[in-house]
Design a protein around this motif. Structure first.
Motif, short mmCIF file in Angstrom:
data_model
loop_
_atom_site.label_atom_id
_atom_site.label_comp_id
_atom_site.label_asym_id
_atom_site.label_seq_id
_atom_site.Cartn_x
_atom_site.Cartn_y
_atom_site.Cartn_z
N UNK A 497 46.14 48.07 26.92
CA UNK A 497 45.95 47.14 27.79
C UNK A 497 45.40 47.82 29.20
N UNK A 498 45.85 48.87 29.48
CA UNK A 498 45.42 49.82 30.81
C UNK A 498 43.84 49.88 30.67
N UNK A 499 43.29 50.48 29.57
CA UNK A 499 42.10 50.99 29.08
C UNK A 499 41.15 49.53 29.38
N UNK A 500 41.45 48.53 28.89
CA UNK A 500 40.85 47.29 29.11
C UNK A 500 40.75 46.91 30.55
N UNK A 501 41.82 46.90 31.13
CA UNK A 501 41.90 46.56 32.32
C UNK A 501 40.86 47.36 33.45
N UNK A 502 40.84 48.61 32.91
CA UNK A 502 40.08 49.39 33.96
C UNK A 502 38.69 49.05 33.58
N UNK A 503 38.20 48.82 32.37
CA UNK A 503 36.99 48.23 31.96
C UNK A 503 36.55 46.89 32.75
N UNK A 504 37.62 46.05 32.52
CA UNK A 504 37.43 44.70 33.31
C UNK A 504 37.26 44.92 34.96
N UNK A 505 38.09 45.61 35.58
CA UNK A 505 38.08 45.98 36.86
C UNK A 505 36.47 46.59 37.13
N UNK A 506 35.84 47.33 36.22
CA UNK A 506 34.29 47.65 36.44
C UNK A 506 33.65 46.49 36.42
N UNK A 507 33.75 45.37 35.59
CA UNK A 507 33.21 44.27 35.56
C UNK A 507 33.14 43.55 37.01
N UNK A 508 34.67 43.53 37.49
CA UNK A 508 34.91 42.90 38.76
C UNK A 508 34.25 43.53 39.83
N UNK A 509 34.11 44.93 39.90
CA UNK A 509 33.65 45.59 40.92
C UNK A 509 31.95 45.35 41.10
N UNK A 510 31.54 45.20 39.84
CA UNK A 510 30.02 45.07 39.70
C UNK A 510 29.89 43.68 40.21
N UNK A 511 30.76 42.71 39.64
CA UNK A 511 30.51 41.24 40.11
C UNK A 511 30.53 41.00 41.56
N UNK A 512 31.32 41.83 42.30
CA UNK A 512 31.69 41.67 43.81
C UNK A 512 30.47 42.08 44.70
N UNK A 513 29.92 43.28 44.33
CA UNK A 513 28.79 43.80 44.79
C UNK A 513 27.44 43.21 44.57
N UNK A 514 27.32 42.77 43.29
CA UNK A 514 26.20 42.10 42.86
C UNK A 514 26.05 40.53 43.52
N UNK A 515 26.98 40.10 44.00
CA UNK A 515 27.44 38.60 44.72
C UNK A 515 27.16 38.92 46.06
N UNK A 516 28.07 39.63 46.66
CA UNK A 516 28.53 39.48 48.24
C UNK A 516 27.74 40.35 48.81
N UNK A 517 27.17 41.58 48.24
CA UNK A 517 26.64 42.67 48.87
C UNK A 517 25.23 42.74 48.79
N UNK A 518 24.49 41.67 48.06
CA UNK A 518 23.26 41.73 47.85
C UNK A 518 22.50 40.61 48.85
#
Ligand SMILES: [Zn+2]
Length: 704
Positions: A497-518
């Motif tokens: 679960x942790x391994x997956x959560x870290x992967x998904x957190x990577x998605x969330x960080x990309x999603x945040x930057x590529x929407x809000x900081x673009x």
């Protein structure tokens, strides 16, 4: 990984609605239209003169282009000559200030509709996505409902789409490739805005595509093999009772798992290969598909009523009257594929400059030309590293390779910790989802983000309890946060679960930057899911360090690289088969299912003989044709090998840069330009297999 599959489904939709191009790259010819609107030609000529007189000669090129684009999509139901002319006079932005205002309004309003539709979908899916109690039948209907499904149709009907087409340029992939590097960010945003409306597929055609998609998906979803009913020549059953494997994924995964079964693994693997080959050649007895009532020897193809029962309560299925017990499946596999082909063909007339599904898949879906894709795949398949890695595998297996070893998975690194030890460490650290959420800022700092950036990101991520293993759901408007769905068991989070959560957190960080900081929300995101997956894997690859443990040693990393290389080698051949089969269907549009079967078998053998037979020492193997996505996902398979290549390019760049935090933000704010341009900006080179090949070379020397 689940996002790959989602893209598969989405990309079909995208190709018809939101995608690019070129709809009309030379949109100057209104006769391209249905030909019924005899007045269009005169009206456009008259309006061009009028607009130039009003706004000046500088606007001629824009006026000409805009009029042609509108004319190409205008249908009788949109209005008569008078309505057309009034529309153009009212909505042509004749100077820069008017154009800027229009661009800004469309960008903002499209962000609002995308964002709010996304919010509705997310809320409707809450019972099915989150662990919040039982799911009612109506929840499934809410969950399947897509509130944005008709937005593009609505926008043609109310003419917002025509306003875009009148004022902003449609572009071809060739233009985006050759000129895109010189475009400003605003020009890229304008190109993406126009692309949203580059197609107008009639509802009945969309319906035919959706039906073919559902029909093929159902065929694949029910294609199970009851493993306990496979018998060898001595009547032995190698597989456990009740084991029901879905073709081809579960069969392939069983082959992978069998490497650790010392007494019986090899016999099981050979038997599964036999089953797979009979699926491709359609010599599989129809009666054994998803049916535990018959025993089957896949080598001799003998079928008998089951001597043991392991699925009480299931309805019996008998062979059709008058047929032998082992009568073959009547080429249903290829009939379904033809159905898919015929549905996609219906789209062709509405896509004049990408007039085949193949062209749409590469030029509009991936935005990588097919010829380049083919070159990259061949470069990988014919790499001198292939026989070297094959030798390593043979040595580890202690026997010559057999065809099913394309799925060899024995490059597993020996971790310093057992899964149980890791579970204990994780459960202690994260007894609840709340504990994980509170730790997000620390995790991000550990990955190299500044404290300020880490806090900013953490504030934009909502953590929810997932029903499944976990996923990331980004927002489409800046006012909304990204959602991290993670699974925490009663006794606390486990390592998986942790391994997956870290992967998904990577998605969330990309999603945040590529929407809000673009700079432009019209450029939100990354070119395609391969990029977002690659960025998420960067996070995931550091999960042990985030637990305060030592990172995998060089040996383990080398094994992981060889595993990825071998997997890419396997899927690259599968992708080539998929591509060739689609070309064959377009070359033989009247083919019967039996003819398509013969062609697919031949293509599978040809690709095998060219790129695999030299290392496997066996010719004419058909295994590459077994992929289920070949039937239900319509030319989706090339996404896999390209995804691996992209992942290695990004990983290599991260290592070079040395700091994940700032490098991640830089990459994630490039936005959804074409893949090659994105990759050049991110790493200095276009998309290609070099990084994967370099890493493989390094891994081989590490193992020596
Ligand atoms: Zn993912």
């Amino acid at each position: 990984m689940r996002f790959f599959l989602i893209l598969g489904v989405l990309s079909i939709v995208t190709m018809q609605t939101a995608s690019s191009a070129a709809g009309l790259n030379q949109p100057g010819d209104p006769s391209q239209n249905n030909g019924q609107l005899s007045w269009l030609k005169d009206s456009t000529a008259k309006l061009e003169t009028e607009l130039v007189a009003k706004h000046g000669e500088t606007q001629r090129a824009r006026a000409h282009r805009g009029l042609s684009q509108v004319a190409s999509f205008w249908r009788a139901e949109d209005g008569d000559a008078n309505a057309f002319e009034t529309f153009v006079r009212t909505n042509f932005a004749g100077d820069q200030a008017a154009l800027d205002a229009m661009f800004n309004r469309f960008e903002y309003n499209l962000e609002q509709i995308n964002g709010h539709m996304g919010e509705i979908s997310r809320e409707f899916r809450t019972p099915s996505d989150l662990d919040v109690g039982p799911i009612a039948p109506y929840d499934d209907i809410f969950g399947a409902y897509d509130p944005s499904a008709h937005v593009n149709d609505d926008f043609f009907q109310n003419k917002l789409a025509f306003i875009v087409l009148l004022n902003f340029p449609l572009t071809t992939l060739e233009q985006r490739l050759s000129e895109g590097e010189k475009w400003s960010r605003r020009e890229w945003a304008e190109a993406r805005l126009a692309q949203r409306f580059s197609k107008r597929i009639p509802a009945d055609v969309n319906l035919a595509v959706a039906q073919a998609s559902a029909d093929t998906a159902r065929y694949i979803a029910e294609y199970n093999i009851w493993m306990h009913h496979l018998v060898d020549a001595s009547g032995n059953r190698l597989f456990a009772p009740k084991l029901r494997l879905l073709s081809h994924w579960n069969l392939r995964d069983e082959i992978k798992a069998d490497y650790s079964d010392t007494p019986n693994g090899l016999a099981k693997q050979r038997m599964i290969q036999q089953v797979m080959e009979r699926i491709v050649t359609q010599t599989i007895p129809a009666v054994v598909v998803d049916n535990p009532n018959y025993d089957w020897n896949p080598f001799t193809n003998e079928v008998r009523p089951a001597a043991v029962k392991d699925a009480e309560g299931r309805k019996d299925r008998e062979p059709a009257a008058g047929l032998e017990l082992n009568a073959p499946e009547p080429n249903t596999r290829y009939a379904k594929l033809l159905l898919a082909f015929q549905a996609m063909q219906k789209v062709d007339p509405y896509s004049p400059t990408a007039p085949t599904h193949i062209a749409r898949s590469f030029n509009e879906g991936r935005e990588i030309p097919e010829a380049r894709m083919k070159t990259m795949l061949e470069q990988l398949l014919s790499s001198p590293l292939v026989p070297q890695v094959a030798k390593v595998i043979e040595k580890r297996l202690g026997r010559p390779l057999e065809p099913f070893d394309i799925w060899y998975n024995g490059f597993r690194p020996r971790g310093a910790y057992t899964e149980a030890q890791l579970d204990e460490i994780v459960a202690k650290k994260y007894p609840t989802a709340e504990a994980y959420k509170n730790d997000i800022p620390n995790l991000l700092v550990h990955l190299g983000f500044t404290k300020e950036r880490a806090d900013y990101l953490a504030k934009n991520i909502v953590v929810d309890p997932a029903r499944g293993s976990g996923h990331a759901l980004g927002a489409s408007m800046r006012a909304a946060p990204a959602h991290l769905r993670t699974r925490v068991e009663k006794g606390g989070m486990n390592y998986k679960g942790f391994n997956i959560a870290v992967h998904e957190m990577g998605h969330n960080v990309e999603q945040t930057f590529s929407l809000n900081n673009i700079d432009h929300t019209l450029l939100q995101g990354v070119p395609n899911t391969a990029f977002t997956e690659a960025l998420a894997f960067v996070f995931q690859g550091h999960d042990l360090e985030l637990l305060g443990l030592a990172k995998p040693d060089a040996q383990s990393q080398a094994l992981k690289t060889l595993n990825d290389f071998w997997g890419t080698y396997e899927i690259a051949g599968v992708a080539l088969v998929d591509m060739s089969v689609w070309h064959w269907m377009y070359d033989h549009p009247k083919a019967s299912p039996a003819e398509l079967r013969d062609a697919t078998v031949q293509i599978s053998k040809d690709v095998w003989n060219k790129y695999y037979a030299p290392v496997f020492s066996k010719r004419d193997v058909v295994l590459l044709g077994v992929y289920s996505h070949m039937i239900d996902s319509f030319l989706y398979l090339p996404d896999y090998p390209i995804g691996h290549m992209i992942a290695f390019q990004i990983e290599e760049q991260m290592e070079k840069a040395g700091n994940i935090g700032s490098e991640f933000e830089r990459m994630a704010t490039i936005g959804s330009v074409i893949p090659d341009l994105w990759m050049k900006k991110a790493t200095g080179a276009p998309v290609g297999p070099e990084a994967l090949l370099n890493a493989t070379k390094k891994a081989l020397s590490e193992l020596k």
